[in-house]
Design a protein around this motif. Structure first.
Motif, PDB file in Angstrom:
ATOM      1  N   THR A  45       0.831  -1.202   0.000  1.00  0.00           N
ATOM      2  CA  THR A  45       0.000   0.000   0.000  1.00  0.00           C
ATOM      3  C   THR A  45       0.866   1.252   0.000  1.00  0.00           C
ATOM      4  O   THR A  45       0.609   2.205  -0.757  1.00  0.00           O
ATOM      5  CB  THR A  45      -0.934   0.015   1.232  1.00  0.00           C
ATOM      6  OG1 THR A  45      -1.827  -1.106   1.152  1.00  0.00           O
ATOM      7  CG2 THR A  45      -1.736   1.302   1.307  1.00  0.00           C
TER       8      THR A  45
ATOM      9  N   THR B  53      -7.921  10.669  -4.951  1.00  0.00           N
ATOM     10  CA  THR B  53      -7.843   9.369  -4.282  1.00  0.00           C
ATOM     11  C   THR B  53      -7.068   8.374  -5.149  1.00  0.00           C
ATOM     12  O   THR B  53      -6.908   8.572  -6.354  1.00  0.00           O
ATOM     13  CB  THR B  53      -9.238   8.802  -3.982  1.00  0.00           C
ATOM     14  OG1 THR B  53      -9.976   8.669  -5.218  1.00  0.00           O
ATOM     15  CG2 THR B  53      -9.999   9.712  -3.024  1.00  0.00           C
TER      16      THR B  53
ATOM     17  N   ASN C 214      -6.601   4.105  -5.920  1.00  0.00           N
ATOM     18  CA  ASN C 214      -7.109   2.751  -5.728  1.00  0.00           C
ATOM     19  C   ASN C 214      -5.975   1.855  -5.244  1.00  0.00           C
ATOM     20  O   ASN C 214      -4.926   1.762  -5.880  1.00  0.00           O
ATOM     21  CB  ASN C 214      -7.686   2.200  -7.029  1.00  0.00           C
ATOM     22  CG  ASN C 214      -8.957   2.904  -7.449  1.00  0.00           C
ATOM     23  OD1 ASN C 214      -9.800   3.210  -6.610  1.00  0.00           O
ATOM     24  ND2 ASN C 214      -9.095   3.188  -8.736  1.00  0.00           N
TER      25      ASN C 214
ATOM     26  N   THR D  61      -9.303  -2.197  -2.611  1.00  0.00           N
ATOM     27  CA  THR D  61     -10.097  -1.744  -1.475  1.00  0.00           C
ATOM     28  C   THR D  61     -10.679  -0.362  -1.785  1.00  0.00           C
ATOM     29  O   THR D  61     -10.529   0.161  -2.877  1.00  0.00           O
ATOM     30  CB  THR D  61      -9.239  -1.658  -0.201  1.00  0.00           C
ATOM     31  OG1 THR D  61      -8.183  -0.705  -0.406  1.00  0.00           O
ATOM     32  CG2 THR D  61      -8.613  -3.004   0.126  1.00  0.00           C
ATOM     33  N   LYS D  62     -11.337   0.236  -0.801  1.00  0.00           N
ATOM     34  CA  LYS D  62     -11.898   1.567  -0.963  1.00  0.00           C
ATOM     35  C   LYS D  62     -10.787   2.556  -1.298  1.00  0.00           C
ATOM     36  O   LYS D  62      -9.721   2.529  -0.678  1.00  0.00           O
ATOM     37  CB  LYS D  62     -12.596   1.978   0.337  1.00  0.00           C
ATOM     38  CG  LYS D  62     -13.262   3.338   0.277  1.00  0.00           C
ATOM     39  CD  LYS D  62     -13.932   3.654   1.604  1.00  0.00           C
ATOM     40  CE  LYS D  62     -14.575   5.033   1.570  1.00  0.00           C
ATOM     41  NZ  LYS D  62     -15.224   5.369   2.868  1.00  0.00           N
ATOM     42  N   PRO D  63     -10.984   3.435  -2.301  1.00  0.00           N
ATOM     43  CA  PRO D  63      -9.949   4.421  -2.670  1.00  0.00           C
ATOM     44  C   PRO D  63      -9.475   5.218  -1.454  1.00  0.00           C
ATOM     45  O   PRO D  63     -10.269   5.601  -0.607  1.00  0.00           O
ATOM     46  CB  PRO D  63     -10.663   5.308  -3.686  1.00  0.00           C
ATOM     47  CG  PRO D  63     -11.721   4.435  -4.272  1.00  0.00           C
ATOM     48  CD  PRO D  63     -12.187   3.561  -3.151  1.00  0.00           C
ATOM     49  N   GLN D  64      -8.160   5.451  -1.396  1.00  0.00           N
ATOM     50  CA  GLN D  64      -7.581   6.171  -0.264  1.00  0.00           C
ATOM     51  C   GLN D  64      -7.179   7.587  -0.675  1.00  0.00           C
ATOM     52  O   GLN D  64      -6.717   7.822  -1.793  1.00  0.00           O
ATOM     53  CB  GLN D  64      -6.360   5.411   0.268  1.00  0.00           C
ATOM     54  CG  GLN D  64      -6.701   4.039   0.819  1.00  0.00           C
ATOM     55  CD  GLN D  64      -5.543   3.412   1.565  1.00  0.00           C
ATOM     56  OE1 GLN D  64      -4.647   4.082   2.051  1.00  0.00           O
ATOM     57  NE2 GLN D  64      -5.558   2.092   1.675  1.00  0.00           N
ATOM     58  N   SER D  65      -7.336   8.510   0.255  1.00  0.00           N
ATOM     59  CA  SER D  65      -7.004   9.918   0.008  1.00  0.00           C
ATOM     60  C   SER D  65      -5.491  10.110  -0.026  1.00  0.00           C
ATOM     61  O   SER D  65      -4.801   9.789   0.945  1.00  0.00           O
ATOM     62  CB  SER D  65      -7.620  10.789   1.099  1.00  0.00           C
ATOM     63  OG  SER D  65      -7.059  12.089   1.068  1.00  0.00           O
TER      64      SER D  65
END
Length: 208
Positions: A84, A109, A111, A115-119
């Motif tokens: 990540t 954001t 991907n 998982t859910k897109p991260q800022s």
């Protein structure tokens, strides 16, 4: 000490992959209401941490075979957190290359691992808040991260802090000018710069 039958655990990992479409078993895996062993997460972590080291030290054909079998499943040799971090770092580097700065908008954001897109802006804030401090403690992971961020000229302080510091530097430069010339009427075309700052003293005074 846990002792694993490697071939049995490999078959369990194959079954996990068939159910989840990936091999990233969390170390905290508890079986997830399946007949898979709760030790699967620890076993996967052990492969990441030791298999390559054993192969480098021994060159043993058994370890070569095991690595190839894991590779055939699409095994991820980085742990999830490291993977990540690398994805977010690559996104920040791309942003810097395109925009020339680290002023990442809060709407951007990334991907990560399906998982859910991260800022990305939150991630940048987290690096500023944690990496330097952890690196000072000689944590090898954070020393490496700081080195990689330094290589792309990462700005460790928030922009507001930097702006204040730069203003103070220019103010001190103006004081020196007054001590030397007896006034603060700096011509706009006076192009002397202060302590490596990009703005000339004349332009800065005109903007105040």
């Amino acid at each position: 000490v846990l002792h694993y039958n490697w071939d049995i655990m490999f078959e369990d990992l194959k079954r996990f992959k068939e159910s989840h479409s990936h091999c990233m078993v969390p170390q905290s895996f508890n079986g997830m209401s399946s007949d898979l062993p709760s030790s699967l997460g620890n076993w996967v972590s052990l492969q990441r941490g030791q298999l390559h080291k054993k192969l480098e030290i021994t060159g043993n054909d058994m370890y070569i075979d095991r690595r190839e079998r894991l590779d055939s499943l699409g095994f991820v040799w980085e742990d999830v957190k490291t993977k990540t971090w690398n994805i977010m770092f690559d996104a920040l580097k791309k942003y810097k290359d395109e925009h020339g700065n680290f002023k990442v908008p809060t709407t951007l954001t990334v991907n990560v691992n399906g998982t859910k897109p991260q800022s990305l802006s939150n991630w940048v804030w987290l690096q500023r808040a944690t990496v330097s401090e952890k690196a000072l403690e000689n944590d090898p992971i954070y020393l490496d991260r700081k080195c990689r961020l330094d290589e792309i000229s990462f700005v460790w302080e928030k922009d507001s802090v930097i702006q204040v510091q730069n203003w103070e530097k220019m103010f001190q430069c103006l004081k020196k000018y007054k001590d030397k010339n007896g006034h603060c009427r700096v011509a706009r075309n006076y192009d002397e710069k202060c302590e490596g700052l990009p703005t000339s003293l004349g332009k800065w005074v005109a903007e105040q």
